[in-house]
Design a protein around this motif. Structure first.
Motif, short mmCIF file in Angstrom:
data_model
loop_
_atom_site.label_atom_id
_atom_site.label_comp_id
_atom_site.label_asym_id
_atom_site.label_seq_id
_atom_site.Cartn_x
_atom_site.Cartn_y
_atom_site.Cartn_z
N ALA A 91 0.79 -1.22 0.00
CA ALA A 91 0.00 0.00 0.00
C ALA A 91 0.83 1.28 0.00
N VAL A 92 2.15 1.19 -0.03
CA VAL A 92 3.01 2.37 -0.07
C VAL A 92 3.98 2.23 -1.24
N PRO A 93 4.49 3.38 -1.77
CA PRO A 93 5.42 3.33 -2.92
C PRO A 93 6.81 2.87 -2.49
N TRP A 94 7.01 1.58 -2.48
CA TRP A 94 8.21 0.96 -1.91
C TRP A 94 9.50 1.58 -2.42
N ASP A 95 9.64 1.71 -3.75
CA ASP A 95 10.92 2.16 -4.31
C ASP A 95 11.26 3.59 -3.96
N ASP A 96 10.27 4.37 -3.53
CA ASP A 96 10.50 5.78 -3.19
C ASP A 96 10.79 6.00 -1.71
N ILE A 97 10.68 4.96 -0.93
CA ILE A 97 10.94 5.07 0.51
C ILE A 97 12.45 5.20 0.75
#
Length: 225
Positions: free
Chosen positions: A137-143
């Protein structure tokens, strides 16, 4: 004498208090997105005596009593260090994302990676992002994750460098384990200078775009003989 089950308490973004009694603590290793580079690194480690993992990614299942939200931890040796990691928590079929430190004994690691991880507490933040029933549910690669030791930046990078935690979870999961209370450490970033530091004060941070950053600090002391 039996040990009481570990209870992990943290606060979700909406202020709700969440209590989890995890049945599994799993630290995933060798989760780099570039698996060719990962295998090369394993070969390098094997050349200096570090045993190769049985699987890639590797999964180190540990005692849940190692989990800690305390500001201080105790270790047995002087050659220990932290590593910032995204941490996925599953409780009653719902998921939460937080940040933790895979604090590890580097001396023991030379001969037994599992034992080196089991030798130290695993600190985690006291806050988390609620993901509902979807670990993607979150933008993994941008974390972005970062760590500091004694005030110096130690690690920094986006999670695009490691496998999505949903993929790591799917690799570890067994049929019927969806109800398991799970705490999964998803992997870490390279050290900025490539050298382990054995400092006292550690700081871990996870930045998810559009969400409040999750951050925590802890200090390390060596037990008296």
């Amino acid at each position: 004498m039996t040990t009481a089950p570990t209870q992990l308490r943290f606060r979700a973004e909406d202020g709700a208090e969440v209590s989890v009694t995890p049945t599994n603590l799993v630290v995933a290793g060798y989760t780099g997105r570039n698996q060719t580079a990962v295998r090369h690194h394993i070969e390098e480690l094997a050349a200096i005596g570090v045993p190769a993992p049985d699987t890639i990614p590797a999964f180190y299942e540990l005692d849940t009593n190692l989990l800690s939200t305390n500001y201080e931890i105790e270790v047995d040796g002087t050659a220990t260090s932290g590593e910032v990691e995204p941490v996925l928590i599953r409780a009653d079929g719902r998921y939460y994302l937080t940040v933790g430190s895979d604090h590890t004994d580097r001396y023991i690691e030379r001969s037994d990676i599992h034992a080196s991880k089991a030798a130290c507490p695993k600190p985690v933040a006291g806050t988390a992002i609620a993901l509902g029933d979807n670990p993607r549910a979150v933008p993994w690669d941008d974390i972005v994750t970062r760590s500091w030791v004694d005030g110096d930046l130690y690690q920094e990078g986006t999670l695009a460098q490691i496998l999505p935690i949903s993929k790591v979870l799917a690799t570890w999961d067994q049929p019927g384990s969806g109800a398991v209370g799970l705490v999964l450490f998803g992997g870490t970033m390279p050290l900025l200078d490539g050298t382990f530091r054995y400092g006292r004060d550690w700081r871990m941070r996870l930045d998810v775009p559009g969400r409040t950053p999750i951050e925590f600090n802890y200090s390390v002391s060596v037990r008296s003989a």
